[in-house]
Design an enzyme around this catalytic site. Structure first.
Site, PDB file in Angstrom:
ATOM      1  N   VAL A 229      64.641  18.902  64.461  1.00 47.51           N
ATOM      2  CA  VAL A 229      64.893  19.310  65.851  1.00 47.51           C
ATOM      3  C   VAL A 229      63.724  20.096  66.433  1.00 47.51           C
ATOM      4  O   VAL A 229      62.831  20.552  65.722  1.00 47.51           O
ATOM      5  CB  VAL A 229      66.190  20.141  65.958  1.00 47.51           C
ATOM      6  CG1 VAL A 229      67.371  19.334  65.477  1.00 47.51           C
ATOM      7  CG2 VAL A 229      66.070  21.437  65.144  1.00 47.51           C
ATOM      8  N   GLU A 230      63.758  20.288  67.765  1.00 50.63           N
ATOM      9  CA  GLU A 230      62.736  21.024  68.508  1.00 50.63           C
ATOM     10  C   GLU A 230      61.332  20.471  68.248  1.00 50.63           C
ATOM     11  O   GLU A 230      60.371  21.225  68.091  1.00 50.63           O
ATOM     12  CB  GLU A 230      62.782  22.527  68.169  1.00 50.63           C
ATOM     13  CG  GLU A 230      64.095  23.195  68.492  1.00 50.63           C
ATOM     14  CD  GLU A 230      64.255  23.482  69.982  1.00 50.63           C
ATOM     15  OE1 GLU A 230      63.437  22.973  70.762  1.00 50.63           O
ATOM     16  OE2 GLU A 230      65.204  24.183  70.340  1.00 50.63           O
ATOM     17  N   GLY A 231      61.198  19.171  68.173  1.00 51.73           N
ATOM     18  CA  GLY A 231      59.924  18.538  67.869  1.00 51.73           C
ATOM     19  C   GLY A 231      59.862  18.230  66.392  1.00 51.73           C
ATOM     20  O   GLY A 231      59.739  19.129  65.563  1.00 51.73           O
TER      21      GLY A 231
END
Length: 779
Positions: A456-458
């Site tokens: 997640v988040e990149g």
């Protein structure tokens, strides 16, 4: 004659180089044309990502001459009294309520009373200021709360962290209108609204510029009012945490105005809106099932959903500014929440694995005394020490007003990856105890859920290969961004002047770092800058980091010069350069932590291991760049000589150092407590981690008694069979009756520790009460 000619040439060269008007005509104007040709195309979303956030300590590392006194002068992050009270009160209460086995296996969600407790106690409003009804906590307090909860339950940690990370609260605080803030922030703080944010879609993934979700500016009917100016939005999102239970959906989409109703351009760009999930047409509620985790996560969609313009975050002024908003707000998730969850899991694994390695006996000795296990324990302890240092320093930076876009990518990637290494090693040491799931397993869910943080988040592959150096080189370099801006200046004359200034500085910068790299390499870094009055055992690390900083800055400049815009496509080269920058940052955090903690001698093994391991990794990253640099063999040899003129100087941590770390993890002590500070340690008698802690205490207290038994057995004084030997030892007064009772208690605790859960053959035919009674933790 020759000397006169030489003097003339020197004077001419001096005029060309040092007289700006001449230099611009003969050098800079020509280089500017070349620069404009090789400069890669930067999309609007890339430009906004580059402009987002702030630059902090990473710029010092990019300078080649980091000012260590500046780093050490940054204040150590501390909790305020009310923040500490919250950790000692509601957070402890919440952790005591949580049963991750029940949550993940039986309920697939937090129990209703836990949801209500989280809302009532303000967990969703930690970052919301008090004036809006929130707790108004610091970034460090936010990190500490998430760390403690994650050491107990990944499900609860994700549930608490999302509303305090990238989402409606953060976006409203920075960009919302006063009306939006006044209405929504108090409701979010009290848990009257459950927020989520929809960015990722099936087709686009991490490429926001490719999102197909769109909206058309138009008039429509809303709440019975006709001719309301708004948008018809169509979208499809997935992987949205808290999405299935959200009441307020933050949404990213591309906004178009084909009829010019807003009076401007037709394609307005990425825009963010807040949509109540009960709005007609919103499809929400279904769930994903991410690796047996129980946190709420799922898809949502809508087709031609009409919403008024007032739903746009920031109102009309916020139209088209969505990507910039997101980039500026990513720091909370990437630099606070995810590093905290990874560090919490690593600290739990560290404390539990050290204790288990002392309690678990094989071949008549604790497994922690085996060299292979010592090696794993050293990695676990060393990585955890560095992770916690980076977590604290980064949270401290955010509290100083920084929005560290590059650092947030560094800590997101490296702390989640090191967390994965720690959990893998912990699972290897625990063996069957780790892989058999059940109420008594304190590691298994942690192991299952670590890929969630990685993703997640990149996603980490993207973050390492494209973001850290790609963004860091432009943002942190003292001249590159100035050159790019000058090259894009529509005022040709002004652009040339600014480009010339930046180019001259860039030349001096590159040459200076090249010479420093060579000098430090030839002298072993002995004359590299280091702070005064530091621990003698640590001072050389500052010098070596300064040396590596100079070499990195030089090699980064050469890479940019040779490859230009194509460096953007050379992802492996970019990744290795990013690794160097990242490791320099992590090492800086370790040195700062040691200094902030007043240099405790018992922490030196952890510091030495983490620094030596990281410097060796830096060396490997340099090696990877130099071996694969796209140039002739001669050029590679010259570059290698500039970086490693006397050969490669760094070695991995030695076995003796790893044994010291294992020793401090195998027994209670100040260093072990500091290393695992902040996690939840249950006190209920049937809690697996509490049983393990008791077993460790008894194992240490029984050490002398067990040594006497071994000596008596070797001498033939008592028989080797365990039951007979203990009885004979008591009879022959090798041990006392008190020692016998402690041994018996140790034996019972050891058995409870090593036992694993088992179930009926159909995994569920019995009642919950019967299943609970069968658990070894209740044996």
């Amino acid at each position: 004659m020759i000397s006169s000619l030489l003097l003339t040439l020197i004077l001419v060269a001096g005029v060309i180089i040092f007289v700006p008007q001449v230099r611009r005509i003969l050098i800079s104007s020509r280089l500017l044309k070349i620069f404009r040709k090789i400069l890669p195309h930067i999309s609007q979303t890339e430009q906004e990502a580059l402009d987002a956030g702030t630059v902090w300590w990473e710029a010092e590392l990019f300078s080649g001459r980091p000012d260590w006194s500046k780093l050490l002068a940054f204040p150590k992050p501390k909790l305020q009294a009310e923040e500490k009270a919250f950790l000692d009160g509601p957070v402890e209460e919440l952790c005591a309520m949580l049963d991750e086995w029940q949550i993940t296996r039986e309920l697939h969600d937090l129990p209703p009373h836990v949801w209500q407790f989280i809302k009532d106690k303000g967990f969703f409003g930690m970052i919301i200021p008090k004036e809006y009804g929130g707790l108004g906590f610091s970034a460090f307090a936010h990190s500490e709360v998430i760390l403690k909860i994650s050491s107990r339950s990944g499900t609860a940690a994700v549930t608490v962290m999302v509303p305090n990370s990238l989402g409606p609260s953060e976006l409203l605080l920075q960009y919302g209108t006063e009306e939006q803030k006044s209405y929504y922030l108090p409701r979010l703080a009290k848990g009257l609204e459950v927020p989520c944010f929809g960015l990722t879609g099936p087709e686009a993934g991490s490429d926001a510029s490719a999102i197909p979700d769109s909206a058309i500016v138009c008039y429509g009917t809303f709440n019975g009012n006709e001719k309301v100016l708004g948008m018809r939005v169509t979208w499809e999102k997935r992987y949205i945490t808290l999405g299935p239970v959200a009441t307020l959906l933050g949404l990213a989409f591309k906004l178009h105005d084909p009829d010019g109703l807003l009076g401007g351009q037709r394609d307005l760009g990425i825009t963010l809106a807040l949509i109540p999930t009960d709005t007609p047409g919103v499809e929400i509620g279904r769930r994903h099932f991410p690796l047996d985790a129980a946190f709420q996560n799922g898809p949502n969609s809508g087709k031609d959903v009409f919403i008024p313009m007032e739903y746009v975050i920031g109102g009309i002024e916020g139209v088209g500014r969505g990507w910039r908003m997101l980039m500026n707000c990513l720091a909370a998730g990437r630099s606070i929440s995810l590093p905290a969850t990874s560090t919490g899991g690593a600290k739990l694994a560290t404390r539990a694995t050290g204790a288990y390695s002392r309690v678990r006996v094989q071949f008549k000795q604790p497994i922690g005394f085996f060299e292979g296990v010592e090696e794993a324990l050293a990695r676990i302890g060393g990585h955890t020490y560095m992770m916690d240092a980076a977590r604290m320093m980064t949270a401290g930076a955010v509290d100083l007003g920084q929005k560290p876009s590059v650092i947030s990518a560094i800590v997101k990637y490296h702390l989640t990856e090191r967390g994965r290494e720690v959990i893998n090693d912990a699972m290897d040491v625990h063996g069957g105890k780790g892989i058999c799931l059940g109420p008594g397993n304190y590691l298994g869910r942690n192991y299952q859920q670590i890929p969630v943080s990685i993703t997640v988040e990149g996603a980490n592959i993207l973050t390492r290969n494209m973001i850290i150096f790609g963004q860091g080189a432009i943002r942190c370099h003292p001249y590159l961004l100035k050159e790019i801006r000058a090259a894009g200046d529509l005022d040709t004359k002004r652009g040339l002047v600014e480009f010339d200034k930046a180019l001259a500085g860039h030349f001096v910068f590159t040459v200076g770092n090249g010479l420093r790299s060579l000098m430090h390499g030839l002298t072993g870094g002995r004359f590299a800058k280091a702070p005064l009055n530091t621990d003698p055992e640590v001072q050389d690390y500052y010098s070596q980091l300064t040396r590596c900083s100079a070499s990195f800055a030089f090699l980064a400049d050469i890479s940019l010069l040779v490859l230009g815009g194509s460096l953007k496509r050379r992802e492996r080269l970019s990744a290795r350069l990013g690794d160097i920058l990242s490791l320099l940052y992590l090492c800086s955090a370790v040195l700062k932590r040691f200094n902030d903690d007043r240099r405790p001698p018992s922490d030196l093994p952890l510091l030495h291991w983490s620094m030596q391991d990281a410097l060796y990794r830096v060396q490997q990253a340099f090696d990877g760049v130099l071996d694969n640099f796209p140039a002739t063999g001669f050029t590679r040899r010259v570059l290698r000589f500039m970086v490693f003129p006397l050969g490669k100087p760094f070695s991995p941590p030695p076995d003796e150092l790893e044994q010291k770390i294992a020793t401090l993890m195998l027994a209670p002590g100040d260093a072990r407590d500091r290393l695992t500070a902040g996690i939840y340690i249950p006190t209920a008698k049937d809690e697996p981690l509490n049983i393990l802690e008791q077993a460790l205490q008894h194992a240490v207290s029984c050490e002398a008694t067990e040594a006497k038994l071994r000596t008596a057995i070797k001498s033939g004084q008592i028989p080797a069979q365990e039951e007979e030997s203990i009885a004979a030892a008591l009879k022959q007064r090798v041990i006392t009756s008190t020692e016998l009772e402690i041994l018996k208690k140790m034996g019972a605790l050891r058995r409870r520790v090593i036992m694993v859960d088992d179930f009926p053959s159909d995994f569920g035919s019995r009642s919950d009460a019967a299943a609970e009674a069968a658990s070894p933790i209740n044996a």
